[in-house]
Design a protein around this motif. Structure first.
Motif, PDB file in Angstrom:
ATOM      1  N   ASN A 139       1.684  -7.597   9.953  1.00  0.00           N
ATOM      2  CA  ASN A 139       1.425  -6.468   9.059  1.00  0.00           C
ATOM      3  C   ASN A 139       2.420  -5.322   9.242  1.00  0.00           C
ATOM      4  OD1 ASN A 139      -0.470  -5.065   7.147  1.00  0.00           O
ATOM      5  ND2 ASN A 139      -0.618  -3.652   8.865  1.00  0.00           N
ATOM      6  N   HIS A 140       2.999  -5.195  10.439  1.00  0.00           N
ATOM      7  CA  HIS A 140       3.844  -4.054  10.746  1.00  0.00           C
ATOM      8  C   HIS A 140       4.740  -4.357  11.940  1.00  0.00           C
ATOM      9  CE1 HIS A 140      -0.199  -3.581  12.653  1.00  0.00           C
ATOM     10  NE2 HIS A 140       0.556  -3.494  13.752  1.00  0.00           N
ATOM     11  N   PRO A 166       1.010   2.090   8.301  1.00  0.00           N
ATOM     12  CA  PRO A 166       0.005   1.422   7.457  1.00  0.00           C
ATOM     13  C   PRO A 166      -1.071   2.389   6.951  1.00  0.00           C
ATOM     14  CG  PRO A 166       0.485   0.108   9.392  1.00  0.00           C
ATOM     15  CD  PRO A 166       1.136   1.432   9.621  1.00  0.00           C
ATOM     16  N   ASP A 182       4.815  -0.019   8.269  1.00  0.00           N
ATOM     17  CA  ASP A 182       4.153  -0.994   7.416  1.00  0.00           C
ATOM     18  C   ASP A 182       5.170  -1.884   6.702  1.00  0.00           C
ATOM     19  OD1 ASP A 182       1.528  -1.812   6.274  1.00  0.00           O
ATOM     20  OD2 ASP A 182       2.508  -1.285   4.384  1.00  0.00           O
ATOM     21  N   TYR A 185       5.230  -6.792   1.650  1.00  0.00           N
ATOM     22  CA  TYR A 185       5.162  -8.215   1.327  1.00  0.00           C
ATOM     23  C   TYR A 185       5.552  -8.540  -0.112  1.00  0.00           C
ATOM     24  CZ  TYR A 185       3.941  -9.913   5.833  1.00  0.00           C
ATOM     25  OH  TYR A 185       4.033 -10.280   7.154  1.00  0.00           O
ATOM     26  N   CYS A 212      -3.541 -14.253  14.428  1.00  0.00           N
ATOM     27  CA  CYS A 212      -2.809 -13.371  13.527  1.00  0.00           C
ATOM     28  C   CYS A 212      -3.549 -12.057  13.334  1.00  0.00           C
ATOM     29  CB  CYS A 212      -2.544 -14.072  12.203  1.00  0.00           C
ATOM     30  SG  CYS A 212      -1.460 -15.513  12.424  1.00  0.00           S
ATOM     31  N   ASP A 213      -2.895 -10.994  13.765  1.00  0.00           N
ATOM     32  CA  ASP A 213      -3.452  -9.648  13.759  1.00  0.00           C
ATOM     33  C   ASP A 213      -3.694  -9.162  12.334  1.00  0.00           C
ATOM     34  OD1 ASP A 213      -4.050  -7.251  15.424  1.00  0.00           O
ATOM     35  OD2 ASP A 213      -2.410  -6.362  14.256  1.00  0.00           O
ATOM     36  N   VAL A 214      -4.789  -8.433  12.146  1.00  0.00           N
ATOM     37  CA  VAL A 214      -5.207  -7.898  10.846  1.00  0.00           C
ATOM     38  C   VAL A 214      -4.781  -8.810   9.694  1.00  0.00           C
ATOM     39  CG1 VAL A 214      -5.448  -5.491  11.543  1.00  0.00           C
ATOM     40  CG2 VAL A 214      -3.223  -6.280  10.780  1.00  0.00           C
ATOM     41  N   HIS A 216      -6.237 -10.012   7.247  1.00  0.00           N
ATOM     42  CA  HIS A 216      -6.734  -9.660   5.914  1.00  0.00           C
ATOM     43  C   HIS A 216      -5.867  -8.618   5.213  1.00  0.00           C
ATOM     44  CE1 HIS A 216      -8.397  -6.862   8.826  1.00  0.00           C
ATOM     45  NE2 HIS A 216      -8.601  -5.994   7.856  1.00  0.00           N
ATOM     46  N   GLN A 217      -4.963  -7.958   5.957  1.00  0.00           N
ATOM     47  CA  GLN A 217      -4.079  -6.960   5.352  1.00  0.00           C
ATOM     48  C   GLN A 217      -2.774  -7.576   4.853  1.00  0.00           C
ATOM     49  OE1 GLN A 217      -5.001  -4.005   4.741  1.00  0.00           O
ATOM     50  NE2 GLN A 217      -6.662  -3.521   6.140  1.00  0.00           N
ATOM     51  N   VAL A 218      -2.588  -8.876   5.087  1.00  0.00           N
ATOM     52  CA  VAL A 218      -1.379  -9.596   4.683  1.00  0.00           C
ATOM     53  C   VAL A 218      -1.774 -10.575   3.578  1.00  0.00           C
ATOM     54  CG1 VAL A 218       0.417 -11.199   5.484  1.00  0.00           C
ATOM     55  CG2 VAL A 218      -0.347  -9.316   6.959  1.00  0.00           C
ATOM     56  N   TRP A 223       0.362 -16.353   4.247  1.00  0.00           N
ATOM     57  CA  TRP A 223      -0.184 -17.161   5.340  1.00  0.00           C
ATOM     58  C   TRP A 223      -0.165 -18.648   4.996  1.00  0.00           C
ATOM     59  CZ3 TRP A 223       0.214 -14.716   9.479  1.00  0.00           C
ATOM     60  CH2 TRP A 223      -0.215 -13.406   9.670  1.00  0.00           C
TER      61      TRP A 223
END
Length: 461
Positions: A139-140, A166, A182, A185, A212-214, A216-218, A223
């Motif tokens: 994400n960042h 972010p 941030d 994508y 995989c960190d956060v 849901h923000q990617v 993915w």
């Protein structure tokens, strides 16, 4: 003539001797390669989150690697390493900074040791029949990442063209993750660079997947592309820090059981009763596919550092819910230090240390791990054992359920209140207490008297 033959034979023999070690080394190398992670492994696995910095006084790869055989005693099959990459110093928090502010996705943090030390850790895990997954932060990045200077277009920018940290998508306000920038994508080139870096650790360093960190923000399609690219190399295990069913369709094998975790906390604190758990399980049956996997936990690095230790949040219910994470469908997590009854919030941006003194939880996790590894009734992967709620005479206070698969049966019965309770369970059979070995004959009229937070795990003979 005879002398010539003897000389030639001797030369050939010498040559063969010189070639043999190479062949032997190659054979040994092939033998040391682990069997790729599989659905069968996921059925019986325990996952361990390793906080390298805080795990030991040294805070090193080598110090952690020395204890890997101990993790095998606990039934651990998957080791999740919190981020091992170099940490950005620009805008960093604390004196050491956050693991999640990364400057280079393909190097290791010298604070933890060298790349050779990292490789030794991976080899030690593989030699002990365990898999290693890395914490991937898509994400960042940290503000010192080379992309900041060379590819500012890889990042989200404000109307003035300034790279930003972010933002909360619901409010548009900063999460206060000011030590990271941030990623954007919408940029396809950045996506491909990210996937190349992910492939590096699978192809070159032999790791077995990612948490995989956060996640849901990617974007989901990123993915899916990344997972497909990784699986071209070998089977990998993918864990999403999210509770988003569409991530499990093509990209991830397992997601966090965040809602279940919060319900456990609220029951322990007297804010909810067992009905909340029953409703949660019923909802999952409508939202998820049968091969979706939950990671069940009573703590992790975020919970411990920011929301309190398991004992702060769960009090006297801590052991009961620890056992429950093994008994319900899914995969149980042990966070660094939980096996040693850790009752402190680990510092996040500074050096801290876990005290390794065995108390109540080490032997508990040892027994639960053995049960999870060997009893088909606790299969929790893509072909999980059945889960059936058992009626009791005190359903708002007592949780009772049966797990069954291929002839193995397990009953979990627990008083999920802070007061004694007398009750009966709608079950019948002769079972053995997994902990004491004591035999229990259970019938619908059998009365149970449980103390606060008392639980029982019964297995079929």
């Amino acid at each position: 003539m005879n002398k010539l033959v003897i000389t030639v034979m001797a030369f050939c023999s010498l040559l063969a001797c010189k070639e043999q070690p190479g062949k032997k080394e190659k054979q040994q190398e092939e033998q040391s390669k682990p069997v790729p992670v599989s659905d069968d492994v996921l059925e019986t696995a325990v996952i361990y989150e390793a906080n390298i910095r805080q795990y030991s006084e040294e805070g090193s790869f080598n110090a952690f690697a020395r204890d890997i055989p101990k993790l095998k005693e606990l039934g651990v099959k998957i080791i999740w390493l919190m981020p091992v990459y170099p940490i950005s110093s620009t805008k960093s928090k604390g004196s050491l900074g956050s693991y999640y502010a990364i400057t280079d996705y393909t190097k290791v943090n010298p604070e933890f040791g060298s790349m050779e030390d990292f490789r030794h850790l991976v080899k030690t895990a593989h030699d002990n029949d365990m898999y290693v997954i890395l914490d991937w932060v898509a994400n960042h990045t940290g503000w010192d990442h080379i992309w900041i200077k060379e590819h500012p277009e890889y990042y989200t920018q404000d109307k003035d063209g300034t790279i930003i940290d972010p933002l909360n998508p619901e409010t548009g306000e900063s999460w206060d993750w000011t030590d990271v920038a941030d990623l954007n994508y919408d940029n396809q080139e950045m996506r491909q660079e990210m996937i190349r870096d992910m492939r590096y650790w699978i192809e070159e360093e032999g790791v077995d997947g990612y948490r995989c960190d956060v996640a849901h923000q990617v974007p989901v399609d990123f993915w899916e592309d990344a997972a497909a690219a990784l699986r071209e190399i070998k089977p990998v295990f993918m864990l999403a820090e999210a509770e988003q069913p569409e991530l499990l369709e093509n990209a991830f094998d397992m997601q966090y059981a965040w809602e279940g975790h919060h319900i456990m906390n609220e029951i322990a604190q007297g804010k909810k009763d067992v009905k909340a758990w029953d409703d949660y399980m019923a909802k999952n049956n409508t939202l998820l596919e049968s091969d979706d996997i939950f990671m069940n936990f009573t703590s992790n690095h975020d919970e411990n550092s920011w929301n309190g230790t398991v004992f702060e949040r769960m009090g006297g219910a801590a052991e009961t819910f620890a056992a429950m994470t093994y008994a319900i469908p899914g995969m149980p997590l042990i966070y660094s230090g939980q096996e040693y009854d850790m009752d402190k919030r680990l510092l996040f941006f500074e050096k801290d240390t876990i005290r390794k003194e065995k108390g109540k939880f080490y032997p508990l996790y040892e027994k639960l791990g053995k049960l999870k590894n060997n009893n088909k009734a606790l299969h929790g992967g893509k072909n999980a054992a059945a889960y059936q709620r058992l009626a009791t005479s005190e359903d708002a206070k007592v949780l009772a359920f049966c797990r069954e698969k291929e002839g193995d049966t397990l009953l979990f019965i627990a008083n999920l209140t802070d007061k004694p309770v007398r009750f009966t369970v709608e079950a019948k059979g002769v079972f053995k207490d997994y902990e004491t070995g004591e035999e229990h004959a259970v019938n619908p009229g059998t009365g149970f008297d449980f103390q606060p937070w008392e639980y029982l795990i019964l297995t079929s003979e």
